[in-house]
Design an enzyme around this catalytic site. Structure first.
Site, PDB file in Angstrom:
ATOM      1  N   ARG A   1       0.838  -1.195   0.000  1.00 36.43           N
ATOM      2  CA  ARG A   1       0.000   0.000   0.000  1.00 36.43           C
ATOM      3  C   ARG A   1       0.875   1.248   0.000  1.00 36.43           C
ATOM      4  O   ARG A   1       1.922   1.286   0.629  1.00 36.43           O
ATOM      5  CB  ARG A   1      -0.902   0.023   1.242  1.00 36.43           C
ATOM      6  CG  ARG A   1      -2.131  -0.866   1.123  1.00 36.43           C
ATOM      7  CD  ARG A   1      -3.006  -0.793   2.355  1.00 36.43           C
ATOM      8  NE  ARG A   1      -2.346  -1.345   3.517  1.00 36.43           N
ATOM      9  CZ  ARG A   1      -1.746  -0.643   4.459  1.00 36.43           C
ATOM     10  NH1 ARG A   1      -1.763   0.682   4.434  1.00 36.43           N
ATOM     11  NH2 ARG A   1      -1.142  -1.238   5.458  1.00 36.43           N
TER      12      ARG A   1
ATOM     13  N   ARG B   1       1.697 -12.246  -0.895  1.00 37.48           N
ATOM     14  CA  ARG B   1       0.401 -12.539  -0.268  1.00 37.48           C
ATOM     15  C   ARG B   1      -0.259 -13.755  -0.892  1.00 37.48           C
ATOM     16  O   ARG B   1       0.019 -14.113  -2.041  1.00 37.48           O
ATOM     17  CB  ARG B   1      -0.535 -11.340  -0.462  1.00 37.48           C
ATOM     18  CG  ARG B   1      -0.054 -10.045   0.199  1.00 37.48           C
ATOM     19  CD  ARG B   1      -0.737  -9.799   1.511  1.00 37.48           C
ATOM     20  NE  ARG B   1      -0.084  -8.758   2.291  1.00 37.48           N
ATOM     21  CZ  ARG B   1      -0.508  -8.380   3.496  1.00 37.48           C
ATOM     22  NH1 ARG B   1      -1.558  -8.940   4.035  1.00 37.48           N
ATOM     23  NH2 ARG B   1       0.142  -7.459   4.189  1.00 37.48           N
TER      24      ARG B   1
ATOM     25  N   TYR C   1      -1.706  -3.348  -6.763  1.00 38.95           N
ATOM     26  CA  TYR C   1      -1.450  -4.052  -5.500  1.00 38.95           C
ATOM     27  C   TYR C   1      -2.707  -4.132  -4.633  1.00 38.95           C
ATOM     28  O   TYR C   1      -3.395  -3.124  -4.424  1.00 38.95           O
ATOM     29  CB  TYR C   1      -0.310  -3.384  -4.698  1.00 38.95           C
ATOM     30  CG  TYR C   1      -0.281  -3.962  -3.313  1.00 38.95           C
ATOM     31  CD1 TYR C   1       0.219  -5.253  -3.111  1.00 38.95           C
ATOM     32  CD2 TYR C   1      -0.850  -3.298  -2.237  1.00 38.95           C
ATOM     33  CE1 TYR C   1       0.148  -5.844  -1.860  1.00 38.95           C
ATOM     34  CE2 TYR C   1      -0.920  -3.886  -0.973  1.00 38.95           C
ATOM     35  CZ  TYR C   1      -0.414  -5.162  -0.796  1.00 38.95           C
ATOM     36  OH  TYR C   1      -0.495  -5.755   0.439  1.00 38.95           O
TER      37      TYR C   1
ATOM     38  N   CYS D   1       1.483  -7.657  11.604  1.00 42.09           N
ATOM     39  CA  CYS D   1       1.839  -7.800  13.021  1.00 42.09           C
ATOM     40  C   CYS D   1       1.110  -8.959  13.688  1.00 42.09           C
ATOM     41  O   CYS D   1       1.024  -9.009  14.912  1.00 42.09           O
ATOM     42  CB  CYS D   1       1.601  -6.498  13.769  1.00 42.09           C
ATOM     43  SG  CYS D   1       2.772  -5.217  13.278  1.00 42.09           S
TER      44      CYS D   1
ATOM     45  N   SER E   1      -0.664  -3.692  10.281  1.00 37.44           N
ATOM     46  CA  SER E   1      -0.396  -4.589   9.154  1.00 37.44           C
ATOM     47  C   SER E   1       0.868  -5.409   9.395  1.00 37.44           C
ATOM     48  O   SER E   1       1.875  -4.878   9.861  1.00 37.44           O
ATOM     49  CB  SER E   1      -0.242  -3.765   7.873  1.00 37.44           C
ATOM     50  OG  SER E   1      -1.418  -3.026   7.671  1.00 37.44           O
TER      51      SER E   1
ATOM     52  N   LYS F   1      -9.692  -2.368   2.345  1.00 47.47           N
ATOM     53  CA  LYS F   1      -9.296  -1.245   3.187  1.00 47.47           C
ATOM     54  C   LYS F   1     -10.063   0.029   2.806  1.00 47.47           C
ATOM     55  O   LYS F   1     -10.427   0.828   3.668  1.00 47.47           O
ATOM     56  CB  LYS F   1      -7.778  -1.014   3.108  1.00 47.47           C
ATOM     57  CG  LYS F   1      -6.942  -2.176   3.670  1.00 47.47           C
ATOM     58  CD  LYS F   1      -7.406  -2.530   5.033  1.00 47.47           C
ATOM     59  CE  LYS F   1      -6.613  -3.475   5.894  1.00 47.47           C
ATOM     60  NZ  LYS F   1      -5.581  -4.323   5.492  1.00 47.47           N
TER      61      LYS F   1
ATOM     62  N   ASP G   1      -8.929  -9.789   9.474  1.00 45.63           N
ATOM     63  CA  ASP G   1      -8.410  -8.443   9.144  1.00 45.63           C
ATOM     64  C   ASP G   1      -9.376  -7.306   9.475  1.00 45.63           C
ATOM     65  O   ASP G   1      -8.928  -6.233   9.846  1.00 45.63           O
ATOM     66  CB  ASP G   1      -8.062  -8.389   7.651  1.00 45.63           C
ATOM     67  CG  ASP G   1      -7.114  -7.250   7.292  1.00 45.63           C
ATOM     68  OD1 ASP G   1      -6.082  -7.108   7.979  1.00 45.63           O
ATOM     69  OD2 ASP G   1      -7.402  -6.503   6.343  1.00 45.63           O
TER      70      ASP G   1
ATOM     71  N   HIS H   1      -9.833  -2.419  12.099  1.00 43.80           N
ATOM     72  CA  HIS H   1      -8.792  -3.273  11.510  1.00 43.80           C
ATOM     73  C   HIS H   1      -8.484  -4.400  12.509  1.00 43.80           C
ATOM     74  O   HIS H   1      -7.448  -4.396  13.158  1.00 43.80           O
ATOM     75  CB  HIS H   1      -7.549  -2.415  11.245  1.00 43.80           C
ATOM     76  CG  HIS H   1      -6.482  -3.090  10.440  1.00 43.80           C
ATOM     77  ND1 HIS H   1      -5.164  -2.680  10.462  1.00 43.80           N
ATOM     78  CD2 HIS H   1      -6.527  -4.121   9.554  1.00 43.80           C
ATOM     79  CE1 HIS H   1      -4.441  -3.437   9.645  1.00 43.80           C
ATOM     80  NE2 HIS H   1      -5.236  -4.320   9.081  1.00 43.80           N
TER      81      HIS H   1
END
Ligand code: GTP
Ligand code: SPV
Ligand code: MN
Length: 594
Positions: free
Chosen positions: A78, A376, A206, A259, A257, A215, A284, A235
């Site tokens: 991002r 990903r 992406y 983590c 993100s 998001k 998420d 989130h």
């Protein structure tokens, strides 16, 4: 596609048809295709993407239904610097968001969208964030010139005919426009127009920049809406922890993100913790509303996982590995000569050779990772072996605890509990984490990331804190709020807590605190309650007592330095910052000085 397929809208919704035509006049695609979400459509699009190289096939025996995609090398995460919230009043986005005025943003992006789809097909993707028939749900329509986006949205959302049916004749949908254009970073913008329920994204391919339901809609636009409608768009992962008696405690957790949300959501307890089980509701995003019983209920609006591949192994996250064995899109991983996928941290032998994420021949001695650190997988949630039977419940699940957490090498202890809800909001507001590969910027730099929402809050963060505080006033049984840190390191930089499956020990203490169980004793410290000696079940864990003490140690001097940092951070919000946040900060400082 046949030409009749291409041109026939699968909806009679005139608002949709007019809007699609208007966007097509600007982007000038060669053809327009309305998606229905069918299996046949998926097969046709996949076959077509193989001919252009947008996707590559993988081993059909060992990875049935799986494909590989590589993004442009300048387009792997991002781009927060190119992400804007466009509202009529600048102050409404606050000091933590980039702002553009809506007329300026529309004009600037229209110039890039102009003719950007010529020679391409425009795909019209109707999608539901949430489950059909739920009062939580929101509908979006994304126009895109990328088959990769269509196939990802097909996994990540309830997409196609189900969404056309849900929408009916309504004009209440988020208008999402995306074009890869020329993938030039100079001409890349991700703009949100919450006042118009519109998202425009151009110049990227992406995930987080282009899967606009995720998001952009489910967090940035939804957070704006949720403030007005009195709910929360967060989130957060959602999990159910089942105990030895079969009782399930639902917990939502916000980590920045990369983590550990996906990992925690799919945790498998070690053999030394028999009888415990984790059920995944989401990994998420959580939409949370106050239910008729006055409790907070959470729903995962997504239908798939867009997870970090590197580090995913049988050791760290076996459930994720099982989830991605079929019908999965892999992005920016290594492709082996057997058409299998590989990434750093995967079990087994490192392949002797392969094609790296840049599409170049690679060997382990190439001197750089074969998979991008933010590589990903996109996989359907229903394939997850530990998916919760409640994951599609239109009411969501009742939340007993909220966990905030970050990646902090020092300072934050393994776990602590806030004194009450207001203090818990303060704990969330003071979150910080070291930067990961999920976003552009300097890796490892500690940045403040309140509630893990810094890049995703679609309005002024001071108002967001206020919204959290007022939600606390409205719930009759507020969840308990905790903070965790799996990432403490020693002076050699090694993690001192084993993490992953062992994190169940911390979840147990949290669930037991919620249930008011006797064994979940806590000790008061200036920052909150931490487990008393013996309250965390550490049986079968080979950790020196000194390390446990270190994990739970509160370093007063370091915390006073943190308070000073926090004052600087909160100062940015000026008079809009709720008085409660400053009061909590003063109280923390006083407790530390006592
Ligand atoms: P986003 O999808 O970007 O929102 O990320 P996420 O929060 O879901 O993070 P994820 O679970 O994918 O984990 C990211 C990285 O953290 C991976 O490399 C994991 O291996 C690592 N990680 C996750 N949990 C732990 C843990 O308990 N301890 C340690 N040391 N690392 C962890
Ligand atoms: C994150 O970065 O928090 C993600 C991946 O979950 S993305 O969809 O790219 O935002
Ligand atoms: Mn995320």
């Amino acid at each position: 596609m046949t030409s009749t397929d291409q041109n026939k809208p699968k909806t009679s919704n005139q608002t949709v048809i007019d809007w699609v035509e208007k966007m097509a006049r600007m982007t000038r695609p060669d053809s327009i295709y309305f998606c229905d979400g069918s299996e046949r459509e998926k097969e046709q699009l996949t076959a077509q993407s193989f001919t252009t190289g947008e996707l590559e096939p993988l081993n059909p025996q060992k990875l049935p239904g799986c494909v590989l995609h590589r993004t442009a090398p300048n387009d792997v995460a991002r781009t927060e610097g190119l992400t804007f919230i466009c509202t009529s009043v600048k102050e409404d986005v606050g000091p933590t968001n980039n702002w553009m005025s809506p007329p300026e943003a529309y004009k600037k992006l229209a110039a890039i969208f102009e003719g950007s789809m010529s020679g391409r097909t425009m795909y019209v993707i109707p999608f539901i964030m949430g489950v059909p028939g739920s009062s939580f749900s929101k509908i979006g329509i994304e126009l895109t010139d990328s088959i990769y986006v269509v196939l990802n949205m097909r996994i990540m959302t309830r997409m196609g005919q189900v969404a056309w049916n849900e929408l009916g004749d309504s004009s209440d949908f988020t208008r999402c426009l995306h074009s890869k254009a020329d993938l030039n970073m100079e001409r890349r913008f991700i703009c949100h127009f919450p006042e118009d329920n519109t998202i425009w994204s151009v110049g990227s391919g992406y995930g987080g920049n282009v899967l606009l339901g995720k998001k952009c809609l489910a967090l940035r636009v939804a957070s704006h809406l949720s403030q007005r409608e009195g709910w929360l768009a967060e989130h957060m992962l959602i999990l159910g922890l089942e105990d030895r008696q079969g009782r399930i405690t639902y917990i939502a957790a916000a980590f920045p993100s990369a983590c550990g949300k996906t990992n925690l959501a799919m945790l498998i307890p070690p053999v030394t913790q028999p009888g415990y089980r984790v059920w995944t509701v989401g990994d998420d995003i959580a939409w949370m509303r106050i239910g008729p019983d006055g409790r907070l209920w959470a729903l995962n609006p997504e239908a798939g996982f867009f997870g970090v591949a590197p580090g995913t192994s049988k050791q760290s996250n076996p459930n994720a590995l099982k989830t991605v064995r079929k019908n999965t899109i892999f992005t920016n991983v290594v492709k082996t000569p057997e058409d299998m996928v590989w990434w750093e941290g995967l079990d087994g032998d490192t392949p002797a050779e392969g094609i790296d994420w840049r599409g170049k021949p690679w060997t382990p001695s190439s001197g750089h990772p074969g998979a991008h650190p933010n590589a990903r997988f996109t996989a359907p949630a229903f394939q997850c072996p530990c998916i919760s039977p409640e994951w599609e419940n239109p009411q969501g699940v009742p939340i007993s605890a909220i966990i905030f957490g970050g990646r902090r090498a020092h300072l934050a202890p393994l776990v602590y509990q806030s004194f009450n809800f207001q203090h818990g909001v303060f704990v969330g507001a003071t979150m910080a984490s070291e930067r990961t590969a999920a976003q552009y910027g300097k890796l490892g730099e500690v940045r403040r990331d309140p509630m893990a929402m810094l890049p995703f809050c679609g309005y002024n963060m001071a108002d967001y804190f206020q919204h959290w505080l007022s939600m606390g006033q409205k719930v009759s049984k507020a969840p308990l709020i905790f903070h965790v840190n799996w990432f403490r390191t020693d002076d050699k930089g090694e993690f001192i807590w084993p993490g992953f499956g062992e994190n169940v020990r911390v979840l147990r203490w949290i669930a037991e605190r919620c249930a008011g169980a006797d064994r979940a004793q806590a000790r008061q410290t200036p920052i909150g309650y931490i487990p008393s000696d013996g309250a965390l079940d550490l049986s079968g864990l080979d950790i020196p007592q000194g390390t446990i003490e270190e994990l739970l140690r509160i370093d007063t001097e370091a915390w006073l330095a943190e308070v000073a940092e926090l004052r600087k951070f909160f100062f940015k919000f000026g008079a809009r910052l709720p008085a409660e946040i400053n009061a909590e900060l003063d109280a923390l400082e006083q407790r530390l000085r006592r």
